[in-house]
Design an enzyme around this catalytic site. Structure first.
Site, mmCIF file in Angstrom:
data_model
loop_
_atom_site.group_PDB
_atom_site.id
_atom_site.type_symbol
_atom_site.label_atom_id
_atom_site.label_comp_id
_atom_site.label_asym_id
_atom_site.label_seq_id
_atom_site.Cartn_x
_atom_site.Cartn_y
_atom_site.Cartn_z
ATOM 1 N N GLY A 5 0.813 -1.217 0.000
ATOM 2 C CA GLY A 5 0.000 0.000 0.000
ATOM 3 C C GLY A 5 0.841 1.259 0.000
ATOM 4 O O GLY A 5 1.723 1.429 -0.841
ATOM 5 N N THR A 6 0.597 2.119 0.972
ATOM 6 C CA THR A 6 1.207 3.444 0.997
ATOM 7 C C THR A 6 2.710 3.428 1.227
ATOM 8 O O THR A 6 3.370 4.439 1.017
ATOM 9 C CB THR A 6 0.542 4.335 2.066
ATOM 10 N N LEU A 7 3.276 2.303 1.639
ATOM 11 C CA LEU A 7 4.722 2.205 1.869
ATOM 12 C C LEU A 7 5.502 1.812 0.621
ATOM 13 O O LEU A 7 6.734 1.770 0.639
ATOM 14 C CB LEU A 7 5.010 1.203 2.992
ATOM 15 N N GLU A 74 2.461 1.872 11.376
ATOM 16 C CA GLU A 74 1.360 0.918 11.278
ATOM 17 C C GLU A 74 0.702 0.647 12.630
ATOM 18 O O GLU A 74 -0.225 -0.151 12.715
ATOM 19 C CB GLU A 74 1.837 -0.386 10.637
#
Length: 142
Positions: A5-7, A74
């Site tokens: 995802g966003t990482l 996270e």
């Protein structure tokens, strides 16, 4: 670390990811449900193997310091945070499978009847990332 995802490189939270990228694109060897959840449109991969799709992402080698930064983002120590789990991934172009860590959500946290969600989807794309809203920063109370 398998990031989906966003990482991922080029995505909104990549600046937190201080790992060294392993060349290529990867996907989970087992299907997992990946959703965009809530008003923030956060990508959630649920710890519900054999549901959803084989999810595409990237693999990074991380040291203890980089892992600590990722765990903080996270929120692994928070009751509603992600949990870090071992999963198997393989290169999309073929090759041996790898064991990697990934941040998964407990399926009990996902309430589709109450959540605004999209999915399950096989891959979090730049189009999805354009709708992502970062978590508001907490103001320090004096």
């Amino acid at each position: 670390m398998f990031v989906f995802g966003t990482l991922k490189e080029g995505f909104p939270n990549f600046h937190i990811n201080r790992g060294r990228r392993v060349a290529g694109e990867f996907q989970t060897t087992t299907a997992y449900p990946l959703y965009l959840v809530g008003e923030r449109r956060s990508p959630w991969m649920l710890d519900d193997p054999n549901a959803g799709h084989c999810v595409r992402g990237q693999v990074f080698e991380v040291d203890a310091q980089a892992l600590q930064a990722l765990d903080a983002l996270e929120r692994v120590h928070e009751p509603d945070g992600y949990k870090r789990c071992s999963i198997r991934v393989r290169p999309v172009q073929g090759g041996p499978t790898l064991e990697a860590q990934a941040y998964l959500k407990d399926p009990a946290q996902f309430e589709p009847e109450r959540e605004t969600s999209t999915g399950p989807i096989p891959e979090y794309t730049l189009g999805h990332a354009a709708t992502y809203q970062p978590r508001p920063t907490r103001k320090e109370v004096p």
